[in-house]
Motif scaffolding. Structure first.
Motif, mmCIF file in Angstrom:
data_model
loop_
_atom_site.group_PDB
_atom_site.id
_atom_site.type_symbol
_atom_site.label_atom_id
_atom_site.label_comp_id
_atom_site.label_asym_id
_atom_site.label_seq_id
_atom_site.Cartn_x
_atom_site.Cartn_y
_atom_site.Cartn_z
ATOM 1 N N ALA A 71 0.800 -1.232 0.000
ATOM 2 C CA ALA A 71 0.000 0.000 0.000
ATOM 3 C C ALA A 71 0.827 1.274 0.000
ATOM 4 C CB ALA A 71 -0.945 0.029 1.199
ATOM 5 N N ARG A 183 3.615 16.691 1.223
ATOM 6 C CA ARG A 183 4.149 15.788 2.254
ATOM 7 C C ARG A 183 5.163 16.497 3.139
ATOM 8 N NH1 ARG A 183 2.957 9.984 2.033
ATOM 9 N NH2 ARG A 183 2.046 9.462 0.026
ATOM 10 N N SER A 256 -2.702 10.256 11.687
ATOM 11 C CA SER A 256 -2.896 9.510 10.432
ATOM 12 C C SER A 256 -3.555 10.395 9.384
ATOM 13 C CB SER A 256 -3.816 8.315 10.617
ATOM 14 O OG SER A 256 -3.309 7.433 11.544
ATOM 15 N N TYR A 259 -10.071 15.056 9.071
ATOM 16 C CA TYR A 259 -11.242 15.146 8.192
ATOM 17 C C TYR A 259 -12.190 16.200 8.749
ATOM 18 C CZ TYR A 259 -9.537 10.545 6.838
ATOM 19 O OH TYR A 259 -8.743 9.512 6.417
ATOM 20 N N GLY A 499 -4.574 12.133 -8.425
ATOM 21 C CA GLY A 499 -6.002 12.302 -8.152
ATOM 22 C C GLY A 499 -6.593 13.440 -8.954
HETATM 23 FE FE1 DHE Z 1 -2.590 8.255 0.085
HETATM 24 C C1 DHE Z 1 -5.458 10.150 0.104
HETATM 25 C C2 DHE Z 1 -2.917 7.806 3.436
HETATM 26 C C3 DHE Z 1 0.067 6.122 0.046
HETATM 27 C C4 DHE Z 1 -2.215 8.788 -3.248
HETATM 28 N N1 DHE Z 1 -3.947 8.839 1.482
HETATM 29 C C5 DHE Z 1 -5.024 9.667 1.287
HETATM 30 C C6 DHE Z 1 -5.659 9.939 2.548
HETATM 31 C C7 DHE Z 1 -4.939 9.278 3.491
HETATM 32 C C8 DHE Z 1 -3.862 8.586 2.819
HETATM 33 C C9 DHE Z 1 -5.209 9.228 4.986
HETATM 34 C C10 DHE Z 1 -6.926 10.763 2.757
HETATM 35 C C11 DHE Z 1 -6.498 12.154 2.996
HETATM 36 C C12 DHE Z 1 -7.260 13.225 2.270
HETATM 37 O O1 DHE Z 1 -7.734 13.010 1.150
HETATM 38 O O2 DHE Z 1 -7.332 14.333 2.776
HETATM 39 N N2 DHE Z 1 -1.610 7.113 1.481
HETATM 40 C C13 DHE Z 1 -1.945 7.070 2.782
HETATM 41 C C14 DHE Z 1 -1.091 6.129 3.463
HETATM 42 O O3 DHE Z 1 -1.109 5.876 4.704
HETATM 43 C C15 DHE Z 1 -0.260 5.479 2.463
HETATM 44 C C16 DHE Z 1 -0.749 4.028 2.315
HETATM 45 C C17 DHE Z 1 1.222 5.428 2.847
HETATM 46 C C18 DHE Z 1 1.922 6.727 2.735
HETATM 47 O O4 DHE Z 1 2.838 6.807 1.939
HETATM 48 O O5 DHE Z 1 1.530 7.690 3.398
HETATM 49 C C19 DHE Z 1 -0.588 6.283 1.220
HETATM 50 N N3 DHE Z 1 -1.287 7.589 -1.349
HETATM 51 C C20 DHE Z 1 -0.268 6.747 -1.138
HETATM 52 C C21 DHE Z 1 0.468 6.510 -2.346
HETATM 53 O O6 DHE Z 1 1.495 5.784 -2.463
HETATM 54 C C22 DHE Z 1 -0.222 7.222 -3.435
HETATM 55 C C23 DHE Z 1 -0.799 6.192 -4.384
HETATM 56 C C24 DHE Z 1 0.712 8.142 -4.228
HETATM 57 C C25 DHE Z 1 1.153 9.356 -3.476
HETATM 58 O O7 DHE Z 1 0.641 10.433 -3.815
HETATM 59 O O8 DHE Z 1 1.945 9.232 -2.550
HETATM 60 C C26 DHE Z 1 -1.318 7.940 -2.657
HETATM 61 N N4 DHE Z 1 -3.641 9.251 -1.323
HETATM 62 C C27 DHE Z 1 -3.319 9.350 -2.649
HETATM 63 C C28 DHE Z 1 -4.329 10.150 -3.321
HETATM 64 C C29 DHE Z 1 -5.269 10.524 -2.356
HETATM 65 C C30 DHE Z 1 -4.812 9.954 -1.108
HETATM 66 C C31 DHE Z 1 -4.344 10.465 -4.819
HETATM 67 C C32 DHE Z 1 -6.545 11.337 -2.550
HETATM 68 C C33 DHE Z 1 -7.637 10.365 -2.885
HETATM 69 C C34 DHE Z 1 -8.959 11.018 -3.137
HETATM 70 O O9 DHE Z 1 -9.486 10.809 -4.204
HETATM 71 O O10 DHE Z 1 -9.478 11.729 -2.268
#
Ligand code: DHE
Length: 515
Positions: A71, A183, A256, A259, A499
């Motif tokens: 993930a 980030r 984490s 919201y 996204g």
């Molecule tokens: Fe995300 C949303 C956590 C890895 C792309 N991701 C979110 C949210 C959380 C989250 C809690 C909702 C927050 C919000 O929208 O305000 N993501 C995590 C993790 O814990 C995880 C697994 C590990 C980490 O690296 O933090 C993780 N996420 C990723 C990726 O590897 C992705 C694919 C590529 C990247 O950008 O790092 C990724 N996360 C996304 C995207 C959203 C997202 C595109 C928004 C989704 C949406 O449609 O709202």
């Protein structure tokens, strides 16, 4: 004599450890620094510090470096780094840094940039389009974002963002402004009417995401480093309050995610290292309304702070990493580390009310809900298993497990569409996207629009007539489909579009999208 031997052996030890650390530093620089940064404070990947690795045993950390982490973007290095060096890297990242930079109110304040003060730009859009049917597309490949016309599917404007945005950008309630979090802690406010970034501030060193209050007045930012949540004024991003994240015994925690829960006048904060979920009220003049009853929350136990932004702690018996709300924001359905893998928390009565039977590692944060045979169901993809789970939200039972071609990341639908879309994100079939009939709960079509390239994350337009899908590649594209016929309409080249977010669906909290 004894003293001389001691000094010689001390010198030898120092020399040996220095030699090892120099080699190790080179290994770290070659394989780890580009994501976790040279100083281990995090970048695209999380900070690598003992305080942030509390939940990961050292033995497990060895496996993560060798085999990668489900993930996440963390690949396995077993074929590139020797076993000995992997063990040494683990020891290294579990060693405290001599100094961790402070990121409190002073530092946040100093980083503040106001490019255009609130009220100084036009209140009328400078271009013609349906302002509620716009999409913001995040192009992760070269750290840009595109404003896309959701009727014509033509880009209106492309602009540079901060490095490595993560999480969904969030809109002001009227859809005029969009707020991004990176980030590395930067929060940016972009005026869509004027196509300008108007203010920026660095709210943390390693940030998770942000949320906008239902009244549009406040921004809440959740951090991994430092362990804090930061409240900003949504107008110019002035910092208002920094809240250290700690339990009653002083144990601190990463956040984490944060919201907004607009019907409750509150923010919900998920914590990574303590089994609690927090509700922070942003408008203490308006007491939260639960099930039509007005509660005086200040007199209830569990309120940690009765000054502005009071916190109500909900203590749980398990960590809650990742969750989604029901449409009324009464329940949250979250991942759990127990054998069942999921838990339901009732925010009104402040306790767990059910377990969810889920396998693998469900990605509840990406879950969606719809009406199915007179009841509401939720669907969630799974990071580890090739399946989508469908759960009845009355009985909380899993009513169907839909087999997919591999573990997925994102799901989407729309009130006006009979289909739900689920991507395959991991494994050899990550070029596939499944389309599920919401009435039969069967996959009716599997698309492979860009063979060999990962196709993932869809969003509907405001009417549910079109679907926009990403091809996650530097030579990537957005693909637009007719949501009814499932026929392809158009392709737009983009740099790793991650996204995309439709203004109307987000500000109206469509059941088919993330909130
Ligand atoms: Fe995300 C949303 C956590 C890895 C792309 N991701 C979110 C949210 C959380 C989250 C809690 C909702 C927050 C919000 O929208 O305000 N993501 C995590 C993790 O814990 C995880 C697994 C590990 C980490 O690296 O933090 C993780 N996420 C990723 C990726 O590897 C992705 C694919 C590529 C990247 O950008 O790092 C990724 N996360 C996304 C995207 C959203 C997202 C595109 C928004 C989704 C949406 O449609 O709202």
């Amino acid at each position: 004599m004894i003293r001389i031997v001691f000094i010689i052996s001390l010198l030898l030890t120092t020399n040996i450890s220095f030699a090892v650390s120099k080699h190790l530093k080179a290994v770290y620089e070659e394989h780890c620094a580009s994501c976790h940064s040279s100083n281990r404070l995090g970048g695209m990947g999380p900070a690598l510090l003992p305080g942030n690795l509390k939940r990961l045993k050292k033995k497990k950390a060895v496996d993560v470096i060798a085999d990668g982490r489900a993930a996440t973007q963390m690949p396995g290095y077993a074929d590139k780094i020797s076993k000995k060096d992997i063990q040494a890297l683990v020891d290294y990242v579990y060693t405290p840094l001599p100094y961790i930079p402070k990121w409190g109110m002073n530092e946040i304040n100093k980083s503040h940039l106001i490019h255009f003060k609130a009220g100084s730009l036009s209140d009328k859009p400078i271009f013609k389009a349906d302002m509620l049917n716009l999409f913001i597309v995040v192009e992760l490949g070269d750290h840009h974002a595109t404003v896309l016309d959701g009727d014509k599917f033509e880009p209106i404007h492309r602009f540079k963002t901060r490095f490595a945005l993560h999480g969904g950008p969030k809109y002001s309630p009227d859809g005029r402004y969009v707020y991004f979090a990176s980030r590395d802690g930067w929060v940016s406010k972009f005026d869509i009417y004027n196509l300008k970034t108007v203010a920026e501030i660095r709210a943390g060193i390693n940030t998770r995401n942000l949320a906008i209050s239902g009244d549009g007045k406040f921004v809440l930012v959740g951090n991994y480093l430092p362990h804090s949540v930061v409240i900003l004024d949504a107008e110019n991003l002035n910092p208002i309050k920094v809240i250290p994240v700690k339990d009653k015994n002083g144990k601190s925690s990463r956040v984490s995610a944060v919201y907004a829960a607009p019907p409750r006048n509150s923010f919900i904060v998920a914590l990574k290292d303590i089994p609690e979920v927090w509700e922070i009220y942003y408008n203490d003049k308006h007491e939260p309304i639960y099930n039509g009853l007005v509660h005086d929350y200040r007199h209830k136990e569990g309120i940690a702070d009765t000054s502005s932004f009071p916190i109500r702690r909900i203590e749980l018996d398990d960590y809650l990493d990742d969750f989604q709300f029901d449409q009324s924001y009464t329940h949250l359905m979250g991942a759990a580390r127990n054998a069942k893998n999921g838990q339901v928390v009732n925010l009104d009565i402040r306790r767990k009310v059910a377990d969810l039977e889920l396998t693998g590692l469900p990605h509840l944060g990406s879950g969606i809900t719809w009406e199915y045979k007179g009841r509401t169901v939720m669907a969630t993809p799974n990071f580890k298993k090739a399946e989508v789970s469908i759960i009845d939200m009355k009985t909380w039972k899993t009513i169907k497990r839909i087999k997919t071609l591999g573990p997925g990341f994102f799901m989407r639908s729309h009130e006006n569409s009979k289909y739900a879309w689920a991507d395959v994100f991991f494994g050899p079939n990550n070029e596939a996207v499944h389309i599920i009939d919401k009435e039969t709960l069967e996959i009716v079509k599997t698309l492979k629009p860009a063979p060999g390239k990962n196709a993932a994350h869809v969003e509907f337009d405001r009417y549910g007539k079109h679907v926009v899908l990403s091809v996650w590649d530097m030579d990537g594209e957005l693909i637009i489909y007719d949501a009814e016929t499932l026929k392809e309409i158009k392709r737009l080249p983009m740099k790793k579009p991650s996204g995309k977010y439709n203004v109307y669906n987000k500000i109206n909290r469509s059941a088919g999208t993330s909130h």
